[in-house]
Enzyme design. Structure first.
Site, PDB file in Angstrom:
ATOM      1  N   THR A 133       1.086  -1.297  -0.145  1.00 35.93           N
ATOM      2  CA  THR A 133      -0.164   0.468   0.171  1.00 35.93           C
ATOM      3  C   THR A 133       0.753   1.095  -0.144  1.00 35.93           C
ATOM      4  O   THR A 133       1.851   1.079   0.500  1.00 35.93           O
ATOM      5  CB  THR A 133      -1.172  -0.292   1.271  1.00 35.93           C
ATOM      6  OG1 THR A 133      -1.116   1.355   1.664  1.00 35.93           O
ATOM      7  CG2 THR A 133       0.025  -0.673   2.233  1.00 35.93           C
ATOM      8  N   ASP A 134       0.233   2.071  -0.247  1.00 41.06           N
ATOM      9  CA  ASP A 134       1.153   3.509  -0.580  1.00 41.06           C
ATOM     10  C   ASP A 134       1.410   4.193   0.725  1.00 41.06           C
ATOM     11  O   ASP A 134       2.206   5.281   1.438  1.00 41.06           O
ATOM     12  CB  ASP A 134       0.223   4.150  -1.031  1.00 41.06           C
ATOM     13  CG  ASP A 134      -1.019   5.110  -0.644  1.00 41.06           C
ATOM     14  OD1 ASP A 134      -1.895   4.476   0.065  1.00 41.06           O
ATOM     15  OD2 ASP A 134      -1.159   5.641  -1.868  1.00 41.06           O
ATOM     16  N   GLU A 135       0.341   3.743   1.992  1.00 40.81           N
ATOM     17  CA  GLU A 135       0.257   4.039   3.247  1.00 40.81           C
ATOM     18  C   GLU A 135       1.459   4.092   3.971  1.00 40.81           C
ATOM     19  O   GLU A 135       2.117   4.124   4.830  1.00 40.81           O
ATOM     20  CB  GLU A 135      -0.703   3.548   4.260  1.00 40.81           C
ATOM     21  CG  GLU A 135      -2.252   3.505   3.652  1.00 40.81           C
ATOM     22  CD  GLU A 135      -3.068   3.482   4.464  1.00 40.81           C
ATOM     23  OE1 GLU A 135      -2.477   3.412   5.639  1.00 40.81           O
ATOM     24  OE2 GLU A 135      -4.551   3.132   4.292  1.00 40.81           O
ATOM     25  N   TYR A 159      -1.219  -0.432  10.807  1.00 43.78           N
ATOM     26  CA  TYR A 159      -1.954  -1.445   9.917  1.00 43.78           C
ATOM     27  C   TYR A 159      -0.732  -1.029   8.830  1.00 43.78           C
ATOM     28  O   TYR A 159       0.259  -2.009   8.153  1.00 43.78           O
ATOM     29  CB  TYR A 159      -3.436  -0.567   9.168  1.00 43.78           C
ATOM     30  CG  TYR A 159      -2.917  -0.661   7.788  1.00 43.78           C
ATOM     31  CD1 TYR A 159      -3.012  -2.169   7.353  1.00 43.78           C
ATOM     32  CD2 TYR A 159      -3.372   0.142   6.519  1.00 43.78           C
ATOM     33  CE1 TYR A 159      -2.903  -2.339   6.172  1.00 43.78           C
ATOM     34  CE2 TYR A 159      -2.960  -0.320   5.322  1.00 43.78           C
ATOM     35  CZ  TYR A 159      -3.035  -1.362   4.976  1.00 43.78           C
ATOM     36  OH  TYR A 159      -3.372  -1.490   3.559  1.00 43.78           O
ATOM     37  N   LYS A 163       2.012  -3.236   6.911  1.00 44.59           N
ATOM     38  CA  LYS A 163       2.516  -3.263   5.532  1.00 44.59           C
ATOM     39  C   LYS A 163       4.255  -3.485   5.577  1.00 44.59           C
ATOM     40  O   LYS A 163       4.640  -3.802   4.800  1.00 44.59           O
ATOM     41  CB  LYS A 163       1.319  -2.693   5.104  1.00 44.59           C
ATOM     42  CG  LYS A 163       0.721  -2.835   5.137  1.00 44.59           C
ATOM     43  CD  LYS A 163       0.099  -4.388   4.714  1.00 44.59           C
ATOM     44  CE  LYS A 163      -0.595  -5.052   3.407  1.00 44.59           C
ATOM     45  NZ  LYS A 163      -0.781  -6.093   2.664  1.00 44.59           N
TER      46      LYS A 163
END
Ligand SMILES: NC(=O)c1ccc[n+]([C@@H]2O[C@H](COP(=O)([O-])OP(=O)(O)OC[C@H]3O[C@@H](n4cnc5c(N)ncnc54)[C@H](O)[C@@H]3O)[C@@H](O)[C@H]2O)c1
Length: 335
Positions: A133-135, A159, A163
């Protein structure tokens, strides 16, 4: 026939992948085994018909945290590849209960890597793709340039930290063991089958139910939105043609302010903005994400095809015509 293990295939993005890729003419040239623990976010009926009507697709209920069963599954099928969608995926839940995020997203990924490494010793064509994810990149200011693959990792929630940790483990198996790996990092997805806790389906649900639409802070946070089919096509292109050891950003080219999305949902559904309710901001709330996906475009010829306006209308239509699905998943207990 190449055998591919697809984890998290009963969840939002995974089940769309099953419909659009596994059951396509091209997908029928592969055998897909879908693994899912069926947590609150995984719903077997999402894919049941496709599994039952396509000989090349089968399903197994299994938990990534169960290393022993995973290893037996790998021995049984001798996969040629893994695409790992499975994860705990909701930031708010990671703030309330971080441990399960580490167990599934980090240790579950480690279990997959270990099982994959065993197969790789006998099958040099084995490959592993991690859906990320971009997060993991953290948060941007309003005028910062979009994230590139070399942007430092700066995750701000349990989260995104889980990741990012998984991404680093995946990378390390490439550097240390030469396991052929690929990582995709994508922006915010929306579309059919998304559990109504994420922004767009939650707003659709509350708007239709006539209950308040909770908006964090003043609603000024910015996300880049991608229609789920565009993401899945990107994952598939990376899986087929990506260079091992590489990361590929995928984005929707559609930066939007949260509050504008909420207002648009209400407008399209013919509802009043009075339903909006501003609530205390999420802890550690990232302000902005934006993706530079020129690497995927240049190397793989991939770019998103669905505009936000079109994708949102498709999504609204789907939720309105699948209300029994919405009620069914809302009834599922959280684990
Ligand atoms: N939703 C997004 O906007 C977005 C954006 C970028 C990347 N991603 C990534 O894409 C992947 C899929 O996201 P999603 O939105 O479809 O998530 P989701 O929560 O809808 O689905 C996750 C699936 O994984 C399964 N799962 C959870 N824990 C498991 C375990 N221990 N063992 C086996 N299966 C388990 C669930 O049952 C569910 O079917 C995730 O890795 C997520 O980090 C999501």
């Amino acid at each position: 026939m190449k055998k591919i293990l697809l984890t998290g295939g009963a969840g939002f993005i995974g089940s769309n992948f099953v419909h659009k890729i596994c059951a396509s003419d091209e997908g029928r040239e592969y055998e897909f085994v879908i693994l899912d623990a069926l947590t609150y976010a995984g719903h077997y009926p999402n894919i049941q018909k496709v599994v039952e009507s396509n000989k090349n697709i089968s399903f197994v209920q299994m938990d990534l945290r169960d290393a022993k069963s995973l290893s037996q599954l790998f021995t049984k099928y001798r996969f040629d590849g893994v695409i790992n969608f499975a994860a705990e995926s909701h930031v708010d839940r990671s703030i309330d209960s971080p441990n399960i995020f580490i167990e599934t997203n980090v240790l579950g990924t480690l279990n997959l890597l270990n099982a994959g490494l065993e197969l790789f010793k006998a099958n040099p064509d084995f490959k592993y793709l991690q859906v990320s994810t971009d997060e993991v990149y953290g948060s941007l200011k309003v005028n910062d340039p979009a994230f590139v693959e070399m942007t430092n990792l700066s995750p701000n929630s349990p989260y995104s930290a889980s990741k990012a940790s998984a991404d680093l483990l995946v990378r390390s198996y490439y550097k240390t063991f030469k396991l052929p790996i690929l990582i995709t990092r994508c922006s915010n997805n929306y579309g059919p089958f998304q559990y109504p806790e994420k922004l767009i389906p939650l707003m659709i649900y509350n708007a239709i139910k006539g209950i308040p639409l909770p908006v964090y802070g003043n609603g000024s946070n910015i996300r880049d939105w991608i229609y789920v089919d565009d993401h899945n096509q990107g994952v598939w292109e990376v899986f087929k043609k990506g260079r091992f050891g590489e990361i590929y950003n995928l984005g929707g080219n559609a930066e939007m302010v949260n509050l504008d999305i909420v207002k648009l949902v209400l407008k399209k559904l013919g509802k009043s903005e009075d339903q909006i309710q501003f609530v205390t901001d999420r802890l550690g709330h990232d302000f902005r994400y934006a993706m530079n996906f020129s690497k995927a475009k240049k190397e793989l010829g991939w770019s998103p095809k669905v505009t936000f306006e079109v994708g949102l209308m498709k999504t609204l239509d789907w939720y309105q015509s699948h209300w029994e699905w919405v009620e069914a998943v809302k009834l599922k207990t959280t684990r």
